[in-house]
Design an enzyme around this catalytic site. Structure first.
Site, PDB file in Angstrom:
ATOM      1  CE1 TYR A  25      17.737  50.578  52.590  1.00  0.00           C
ATOM      2  CE2 TYR A  25      17.494  53.479  52.966  1.00  0.00           C
ATOM      3  CZ  TYR A  25      17.165  52.155  52.508  1.00  0.00           C
ATOM      4  OH  TYR A  25      17.157  51.737  51.036  1.00  0.00           O
ATOM      5  CG  HIS A  59      12.666  44.377  45.568  1.00  0.00           C
ATOM      6  ND1 HIS A  59      13.920  44.309  45.174  1.00  0.00           N
ATOM      7  CD2 HIS A  59      11.897  43.295  45.779  1.00  0.00           C
ATOM      8  CE1 HIS A  59      13.521  42.636  45.100  1.00  0.00           C
ATOM      9  NE2 HIS A  59      11.765  42.265  45.366  1.00  0.00           N
ATOM     10  CG  ASP A  88      20.259  51.754  41.519  1.00  0.00           C
ATOM     11  OD1 ASP A  88      19.738  51.799  40.806  1.00  0.00           O
ATOM     12  OD2 ASP A  88      21.290  50.431  41.400  1.00  0.00           O
TER      13      ASP A  88
END
Length: 237
Positions: free
Chosen positions: A56, A101, A86
């Site tokens: 990750y 998300h 992001d």
């Protein structure tokens, strides 16, 4: 017109962030290669947290200082739901978008899905990249037995084997979909549940849909206009 924009990885590619399903997403543990869909799971986090956090970190967190591009700036005053984690829409100035998300700059306590839990700033500045796995396990408070509920930290990201909850603002996202007069999908492959949810609402409400992508995914709906182009060309129309 009440237009809702729903964006995917294609929007951030111009900012230098690779799309999720590219070759860079793969990860090798021992002699086995794992796909992103296998790595980005709650099961991997629970059973192999060191590998999960290392993947990750390298796959997403290393891009945390990248900046928004012209498309993010154009979307800054729009109603927006993004699949991207992001945070570039926020950097571009959108104060009210939904990152359905999660976000790479945030963490939560590891918790049962559906429980209320605080969202906190991620401690990435504490990471020792020369001793990455051990450093991440220490910072995320994960001992040898694996992550502990309500003690260990977990990245604020919706994993493939998890489901949408209000931690990810799913109720508000659905309200925005239902209220929309038009939906514009930009840079998405329609391979995640949020896009399917939006399309079902669009069909039910008989609203116009636009799909913007260099190679747009064709969908079964008669009120679709396709724009086979990068998002940066679409916003200059």
């Amino acid at each position: 017109m009440n237009t809702l924009y729903i964006t995917g990885a294609g929007v951030s590619a111009q900012s230098g962030i690779p799309t999720f399903r590219g070759e860079d997403g793969f990860w090798t543990i021992g002699s086995r290669n794992y796909t992103p869909q296998q790595m980005a799971t709650r099961a991997m986090y629970e059973h192999n947290p060191g590998e999960f956090l290392s993947w990750y970190y390298k796959r997403f967190v290393t891009y945390r200082d990248h900046g928004p591009n012209d498309v993010h700036t154009w979307l800054a005053n729009k109603q927006l739901i993004t699949q991207n984690i992001d945070g570039l829409d926020g950097k571009a100035g959108n104060k009210d978008y939904i990152s359905v998300h999660g976000r790479i700059d945030k963490v939560t306590l590891f918790h049962h899905q559906g429980d209320e839990v605080a969202i906190e700033s991620a401690p990435w500045h504490e990471v020792d990249e020369n001793n990455l796995k051990a450093s991440l396990l220490d910072i995320f408070k994960i001992a040898q037995g694996g992550p502990e509920l309500n003690k260990s930290l977990k990245p604020y990201v919706l994993l493939f084997d998890e489901y949408y909850t209000d931690l990810y603002n799913i109720s508000r996202a659905q309200e925005m979909m239902i209220a929309a007069d038009k939906m514009v999908f930009i840079g998405t492959s329609f391979s995640v549940n949020i896009t399917q949810m939006a399309l079902e609402i669009a069909r039910h409400n008989h609203i116009q849909v636009e799909v913007v992508d260099p190679e747009p995914t064709h969908i079964l709906y008669d009120k679709v206009t396709y724009y086979a182009m990068p998002a940066v060309e679409y916003i200059k129309r």
